[in-house]
Design an enzyme around this catalytic site. Structure first.
Site, PDB file in Angstrom:
ATOM      1  CG  MET A 153      -1.762   2.486  -5.059  1.00  0.00           C
ATOM      2  SD  MET A 153      -2.867   2.371  -3.638  1.00  0.00           S
ATOM      3  CE  MET A 153      -2.773   0.621  -3.280  1.00  0.00           C
ATOM      4  CG  ASP A 194      -1.912  -1.212   1.087  1.00  0.00           C
ATOM      5  OD1 ASP A 194      -2.671  -1.230   0.123  1.00  0.00           O
ATOM      6  OD2 ASP A 194      -1.877  -2.096   1.947  1.00  0.00           O
ATOM      7  CB  THR A 195       2.428   2.572  -2.448  1.00  0.00           C
ATOM      8  OG1 THR A 195       3.100   1.421  -1.952  1.00  0.00           O
ATOM      9  CG2 THR A 195       3.455   3.555  -2.952  1.00  0.00           C
ATOM     10  CB  CYS A 196       0.699   7.821  -1.663  1.00  0.00           C
ATOM     11  SG  CYS A 196      -0.641   7.594  -0.494  1.00  0.00           S
TER      12      CYS A 196
END
Length: 554
Positions: free
Chosen positions: A448, A366-368
């Site tokens: 992401m 999980d990422t931006c």
């Protein structure tokens, strides 16, 4: 600029929304995008705006990133044509050893709790390095100027978005494995469940402790996180709660300047970051597809998906064999990204039959990702993360800092390329891409999604370069994800439900294990893109309908 028609926009206006001429920001949260645009209007550079975006995301999107995580930056400098890379990934602590976990009877590093938080957070060092580079470009703004909107939102509160509400509900469900039920950690419950239950969409969430921490960084500078008062409070809390990181681990951390990698695709220069990131895998996929006639396959066809999935398997096999911290491994990067190797791998793809599955892949990430282009032509592709949703699930004391669990990606197998060792950086799924044409930015894009990042990047590139789709259509179009579903022992191919049953059947007949899921699935990640028309100066932005995002400019 003429884009191909497609069924992925409801109206022509949507296909071209937004278009600007002075600057563009895209991110997975509208408040972050607005913060970036505000900085551009104040005379800040693309890097300044990106830092402001990153800071707001660390407040309003804690399910995906925080100041307790890592980030990576790819920046084009318009004045010189230089391409800059920043690796702000933290290393494992000096006391973080395989023997320590073996003595506790653990075969893997826990995914939650204090033992998961075993790498130094690099985010603040990344902001500082990006800002320092921006000042060399002539920025008049101080680092503190870039953090003011984030401080205000943390102190005064913000409306909980559907994505944040969803992940709070998910991660507070009963779970005998200990992966979810994060409210068992006092700091998490106090910070994100102030009323005792997960806030609903539209509720106002305030993060006063985080506001104080960000204000301290704004006033005293980034090093307070690593050597000053804040570092002391962090390491004291970790020590008293079973953590492994020491004051020396924090004091020795520095973001690093790295040389970006490049390959060619249809005459464009494809750029990404070197190991320990998986930028090599993202570029390898394009290096393989360069030797296939993608355009003849038809956009969104079974042949199109099959080619990218097969290229992904081959690129991931190379990645998993070689990519680790380059301080601990010899990585033949030039060979792996050579045209000859790309052609060799492309020749292994059978257009009628799927290759044997690669080893089971990591099911989470999980990422931006966010991108910025300014009026001078500077461009930034950046990505920030805490690994799993809400990272280790720990908020450190009264700092408001949510700590990442990136260190849990290390292997405890002594023969593994990504084996745990003290003071080492784990292989990182984060990788910020950019395409350049004639030495200038043509496409700033990214997503992401852990293992999905290289796959979605390839989907966007082929849809725009080979099939001429607009940024909006390339991002909104149905996507796929090759990998492992949570709890399953093998990989499969998940297709969004907007792909037809006939396409799913065709892929099944080719040997793919296909699973159809929702029409717009969060599993596909939150992508974005900015296309730069080098002839007119018009910027075309896109954000992902799967996110709470916005693309905007002026």
């Amino acid at each position: 600029m003429n884009f191909a028609s497609s069924p992925y926009a409801e109206t022509e206006s949507q296909r071209f929304d937004p278009m600007t001429t002075q600057g563009m920001v895209t991110s997975p949260h509208y408040l972050a995008t607005q913060a970036g645009v505000d900085i551009l209007r104040k005379g800040g550079t693309a890097l300044d705006a990106a830092v402001a975006v990153a800071a707001v995301l660390a407040v309003v999107y804690p399910q995906m990133c925080s100041i307790g995580g890592d980030n990576f930056w790819l920046a084009h400098e318009a004045a010189t044509g230089a391409l800059h890379g920043i690796n702000a990934c933290g290393r494992s602590g000096e006391n973080v050893t395989r023997d320590f976990f073996a003595q506790k009877g653990l075969a893997t590093i826990p995914l939650r709790g204090p033992l998961a938080a075993c790498t130094v957070p690099g985010v603040i060092s990344g902001w500082d390095s990006a800002h320092t580079l921006s000042r060399s470009w002539g920025s008049p703004l101080a680092l503190g100027d870039l953090l003011q909107e984030a401080i205000s939102l943390a102190a005064e509160g913000f409306a909980v978005t559907p994505s944040l509400a969803h992940w709070l509900r998910e991660d507070c469900k009963p779970d005998p494995t200990g992966y979810r039920q994060l409210q068992r950690f006092d700091g998490f419950a106090r910070t994100f469940l102030p009323a005792g239950t997960p806030p609903q969409t539209g509720a106002v969430l305030r993060l006063p402790d985080l506001a104080v921490t960000l204000d301290l960084i704004a006033r005293e500078g980034a090093r307070v996180f690593y050597e000053g008062e804040l570092a002391e409070r962090l390491t004291r809390w970790l020590a008293s709660n079973g953590g492994l990181l020491t004051a020396r681990d924090f004091a020795e951390h520095q973001a690093e300047t790295v040389t970006p990698l490049r390959v060619r695709y249809r005459g464009l220069e494809c750029c990404n970051l070197p190991p320990n990131t998986q930028g090599l895998a993202s570029l390898s996929i394009l290096n393989i597809l360069e030797h296939l006639d993608i355009q003849s396959m038809g956009e969104g066809s079974a042949a199109h998906l099959h080619a990218i999935v097969e290229a992904t398997k081959l690129a991931f096999a190379d990645r998993d064999a070689y990519v680790a911290d380059p301080d601990f491994a010899d990585i033949p990067v030039d060979y792996l990204l050579s045209p000859e190797h790309g052609r060799k791998l492309a020749n292994r793809i059978n257009p009628a039959r799927a290759l044997s599955s690669v080893a089971p892949l990591e099911p989470k990430g999980d990422t931006c990702w966010f991108g910025v282009v300014d009026a001078q032509g500077n461009a930034v592709s950046a990505i920030q993360s805490i690994f799993h949703d809400f990272g280790a699930g720990l908020v450190a004391g009264d700092t408001g800092i949510l700590l990442q669990n990136r260190g849990s990606f290390f292997s405890l197998d002594p023969a593994h390329i990504n084996r745990l060792e003290p003071r080492k950086r784990t292989m990182h799924t984060l990788n910020p891409p950019m395409l350049r044409k004639d030495g200038k930015p043509w496409l700033v894009y990214g997503t992401m999604g852990g293992e999905g990042q290289p796959q979605t990047q390839a989907a966007i590139v082929t849809r725009m370069v080979d099939f001429g789709l607009s940024p909006h259509d390339a991002v909104a179009a149905p996507r796929w994800l090759y990998g492992r579903s949570w709890g399953l022992p093998v990989n499969n191919l998940r297709l969004e439900g907007r792909f037809s049953p006939q396409l799913a059947q065709a892929l099944t007949q080719q040997g793919h294990s296909v699973e159809r899921i929702a029409d717009f699935s969060d599993l596909m990640g939150h992508a974005g893109a900015i296309l730069c028309n080098q002839e007119t100066g018009v910027l075309f932005g896109a954000t992902d309908p799967r996110s709470d995002g916005q693309a905007a400019g002026y």
